[in-house]
Design an enzyme around this catalytic site. Structure first.
Site, short mmCIF file in Angstrom:
data_model
loop_
_atom_site.label_atom_id
_atom_site.label_comp_id
_atom_site.label_asym_id
_atom_site.label_seq_id
_atom_site.Cartn_x
_atom_site.Cartn_y
_atom_site.Cartn_z
N GLU A 52 -5.62 0.20 -1.09
CA GLU A 52 -5.41 0.01 -2.53
C GLU A 52 -6.70 -0.44 -3.21
O GLU A 52 -7.39 -1.34 -2.73
CB GLU A 52 -4.31 -1.03 -2.77
CG GLU A 52 -3.98 -1.21 -4.24
CD GLU A 52 -2.83 -2.17 -4.49
OE1 GLU A 52 -2.65 -2.54 -5.66
OE2 GLU A 52 -2.14 -2.56 -3.54
N ASP B 172 5.06 -5.20 2.10
CA ASP B 172 3.65 -4.83 2.22
C ASP B 172 3.47 -3.65 3.17
O ASP B 172 2.61 -2.80 2.96
CB ASP B 172 2.83 -6.03 2.71
CG ASP B 172 3.10 -7.27 1.89
OD1 ASP B 172 2.29 -7.58 1.00
OD2 ASP B 172 4.13 -7.93 2.12
N ASP C 121 -2.26 -2.12 2.62
CA ASP C 121 -1.98 -2.88 1.40
C ASP C 121 -2.69 -4.22 1.60
O ASP C 121 -2.21 -5.07 2.35
CB ASP C 121 -0.47 -3.07 1.22
CG ASP C 121 -0.14 -3.84 -0.05
OD1 ASP C 121 -0.91 -3.75 -1.03
OD2 ASP C 121 0.89 -4.53 -0.07
#
Length: 160
Positions: free
Chosen positions: A67, A140, A7
């Site tokens: 991501e 996260d 992330d």
């Protein structure tokens, strides 16, 4: 298959390592690479690269799931996150780890089965799928584990 989920960020980079074998998940590690706000930005990027490189050398993942960035508000934040993401992608490339990108919608769909799922739903399903006692912290790290799970599901369908 061992997958490193990421992330991306520059203050906090969520990291999660998942093993996927025979339709079963096993969490190998999770945590975060953190950088202090007062640190010069170039040093923050260097720390992110170095710690990601170390993680990759330790676990030798067969894939990195990260991501796909989408920002529609703060351009400065978007540029800084993109630079940190570049350091993460470079670390994977230097370690010969294939890189796969997923949108938040794809992760939600893969983990929860619903693309508009709430963050807490994704975190709870991640906890259940990895057979963990608690939802991983920081958030996260939980997001990074969900990213890894998403790739495991997607890679399985790509192989078919």
């Amino acid at each position: 298959m061992i997958v490193l989920g990421i992330d991306p960020g520059y203050a906090i980079v969520g990291c999660g390592v998942v093993e996927y074998k025979g339709n079963h998940f096993r969490m190998l590690a999770y945590g975060a690479i953190t950088t202090e706000a007062h640190t010069p930005f170039n040093e923050r990027i260097e720390k992110i690269y170095d710690e990601a490189d170390e993680l990759m050398k330790k676990f030798k993942p067969e894939a990195m799931a990260i991501e796909k960035l989408f920002f529609n508000t703060n351009q400065k934040t978007a540029i800084d996150v993109a630079q940190a993401r570049g350091a993460l992608v470079l670390a994977a490339q230097k370690n010969h780890i294939p890189i796969f990108e997923y949108t938040p919608l794809q992760v939600k769909q893969s983990v929860v089965g619903y693309g508009r799922a709430e963050k807490k739903q994704v975190q709870e399903m991640t906890r259940v799928m990895l057979n963990l006692e608690k939802i991983p912290k920081p958030d996260d790290a939980a997001d990074a584990l969900a990213m890894a799970i998403c790739h495991c599901h997607s890679a399985g369908s790509l192989l078919k």
